[in-house]
Scaffold this motif. Structure first.
Motif, PDB file in Angstrom:
ATOM      1  N   LYS A   1      12.729  25.710  26.020  1.00  0.00           N
ATOM      2  CA  LYS A   1      14.165  25.886  25.817  1.00  0.00           C
ATOM      3  C   LYS A   1      14.497  25.861  24.334  1.00  0.00           C
ATOM      4  O   LYS A   1      15.339  26.616  23.851  1.00  0.00           O
ATOM      5  CB  LYS A   1      14.940  24.804  26.555  1.00  0.00           C
ATOM      6  CG  LYS A   1      16.450  24.982  26.497  1.00  0.00           C
ATOM      7  CD  LYS A   1      17.151  23.916  27.318  1.00  0.00           C
ATOM      8  CE  LYS A   1      18.665  24.102  27.261  1.00  0.00           C
ATOM      9  NZ  LYS A   1      19.381  23.069  28.052  1.00  0.00           N
ATOM     10  N   PHE A   2      13.807  25.020  23.605  1.00  0.00           N
ATOM     11  CA  PHE A   2      14.027  24.897  22.168  1.00  0.00           C
ATOM     12  C   PHE A   2      13.449  26.095  21.419  1.00  0.00           C
ATOM     13  O   PHE A   2      14.077  26.666  20.528  1.00  0.00           O
ATOM     14  CB  PHE A   2      13.384  23.602  21.683  1.00  0.00           C
ATOM     15  CG  PHE A   2      13.949  23.082  20.398  1.00  0.00           C
ATOM     16  CD1 PHE A   2      15.262  22.658  20.326  1.00  0.00           C
ATOM     17  CD2 PHE A   2      13.169  23.022  19.264  1.00  0.00           C
ATOM     18  CE1 PHE A   2      15.790  22.177  19.138  1.00  0.00           C
ATOM     19  CE2 PHE A   2      13.686  22.546  18.075  1.00  0.00           C
ATOM     20  CZ  PHE A   2      15.008  22.121  18.007  1.00  0.00           C
ATOM     21  N   LEU A   3      12.231  26.503  21.805  1.00  0.00           N
ATOM     22  CA  LEU A   3      11.540  27.593  21.124  1.00  0.00           C
ATOM     23  C   LEU A   3      12.190  28.956  21.370  1.00  0.00           C
ATOM     24  O   LEU A   3      12.154  29.825  20.497  1.00  0.00           O
ATOM     25  CB  LEU A   3      10.082  27.661  21.595  1.00  0.00           C
ATOM     26  CG  LEU A   3       9.155  26.517  21.190  1.00  0.00           C
ATOM     27  CD1 LEU A   3       7.883  26.557  22.013  1.00  0.00           C
ATOM     28  CD2 LEU A   3       8.834  26.588  19.705  1.00  0.00           C
ATOM     29  N   SER A   4      12.761  29.137  22.540  1.00  0.00           N
ATOM     30  CA  SER A   4      13.227  30.466  22.953  1.00  0.00           C
ATOM     31  C   SER A   4      14.685  30.761  22.637  1.00  0.00           C
ATOM     32  O   SER A   4      15.142  31.885  22.843  1.00  0.00           O
ATOM     33  CB  SER A   4      13.003  30.644  24.463  1.00  0.00           C
ATOM     34  OG  SER A   4      13.737  29.675  25.197  1.00  0.00           O
ATOM     35  N   THR A   5      15.424  29.778  22.121  1.00  0.00           N
ATOM     36  CA  THR A   5      16.839  30.004  21.814  1.00  0.00           C
ATOM     37  C   THR A   5      17.054  30.225  20.322  1.00  0.00           C
ATOM     38  O   THR A   5      16.289  29.709  19.491  1.00  0.00           O
ATOM     39  CB  THR A   5      17.699  28.805  22.261  1.00  0.00           C
ATOM     40  OG1 THR A   5      17.288  27.625  21.548  1.00  0.00           O
ATOM     41  CG2 THR A   5      17.560  28.566  23.751  1.00  0.00           C
ATOM     42  N   ALA A   6      18.081  30.965  19.986  1.00  0.00           N
ATOM     43  CA  ALA A   6      18.387  31.246  18.577  1.00  0.00           C
ATOM     44  C   ALA A   6      18.673  29.952  17.815  1.00  0.00           C
ATOM     45  O   ALA A   6      18.255  29.791  16.664  1.00  0.00           O
ATOM     46  CB  ALA A   6      19.589  32.183  18.490  1.00  0.00           C
TER      47      ALA A   6
END
Length: 246
Positions: free
Chosen positions: A210-215
């Motif tokens: 969730k952290f890696l994939s969001t702007a």
């Protein structure tokens, strides 16, 4: 800056094609590069890839070497069959490998490889003139190579320590994977300069993903890496200045 994987090599797979490792690390790499260029206009930022293209390991290293880079940062995401695995890690080339199957002594290997590769110059015409200041078989040359690598190792460790420090702070999570690891990666070996391979987190872990994939998450990661770069650069510049004035 080396965004890992690319093209036909997606790296660790995300929930969608757009969230595979190759796309995430490219976004973070570009964010980091822009921050460096904005703060330090005199610093030349070079990417091993700027789009979704496949670049071999050797060519990645050669991009850095052809441009006489001062620091090589390879950016990756981790993946595991266990969704419990989480956290970032920093990898540098060191004397010992954490891989139980690979107990190669890097320094011994480096010297033997350097001597073997350098001996090719003896086959060239007029090599005595071209390489008059270098004898690949001389003890002086071996010592010179050893000292050069030791300097690279020290700076690699210095940068890795700064990255490890910022990636431990909230909202990032510490785990058994977190920390600085010494491994025999060809990519780090071939660059022959201060270098580190960063694993930003586990795509396979729901919270990390969730952290890696969001702007927003990517921006925070890039900002932390930039903070590490700033601290490293100030220490590196100070050491160069001291060496120059000595």
């Amino acid at each position: 800056i080396d965004p890992g994987h690319g093209g036909k090599d997606p790296g660790a797979l995300g929930k969608t094609k757009a969230t595979s490792e190759k796309h995430i690390v490219l976004k973070v790499s570009k964010l980091l590069g822009e921050k460096i260029k904005k703060e330090y206009p005199d610093v030349k930022v070079i990417y091993t890839r700027s789009g979704d293209s496949f670049i071999g390991l050797h060519e990645r290293a050669m991009v850095a070497r052809r441009n006489n880079a001062d620091l090589f940062i390879s950016i990756h995401c981790n993946g595991s069959s266990s969704p419990e695995a989480r956290g970032s890690s920093v990898h540098i080339l060191g004397q010992n490998s954490n891989n139980k199957k690979n107990k190669t002594d890097y320094f011994e290997r480096n010297m033997s490889v350097a001597q073997r590769e350098n001996s090719v110059m003896l086959l060239e015409d007029d090599y005595k003139t071209t390489y008059q200041d270098f004898d690949p078989n001389s003890p002086e040359s071996i010592i010179s190579h050893s000292l050069m690598w030791n300097a690279n190792y020290s700076n690699s460790l210095l940068f890795a320590a700064e990255v490890d420090n910022v990636m431990k702070k909230s909202p990032f999570r510490v785990s058994s994977y977190t920390g600085i690891h010494q491994d025999i990666f060809y990519l780090l070996w071939a660059t022959n300069m201060p270098s580190a391979l960063l694993e930003l987190g586990f795509i396979s872990n729901p919270t990390d993903f969730k952290f890696l994939s969001t702007a927003d998450g990517q921006e925070k990661i890039a900002q932390r890496l930039f903070e590490a770069f700033k601290t490293y650069k100030s220490q590196y510049d100070a050491s160069v200045k001291t060496a120059t004035s000595a």
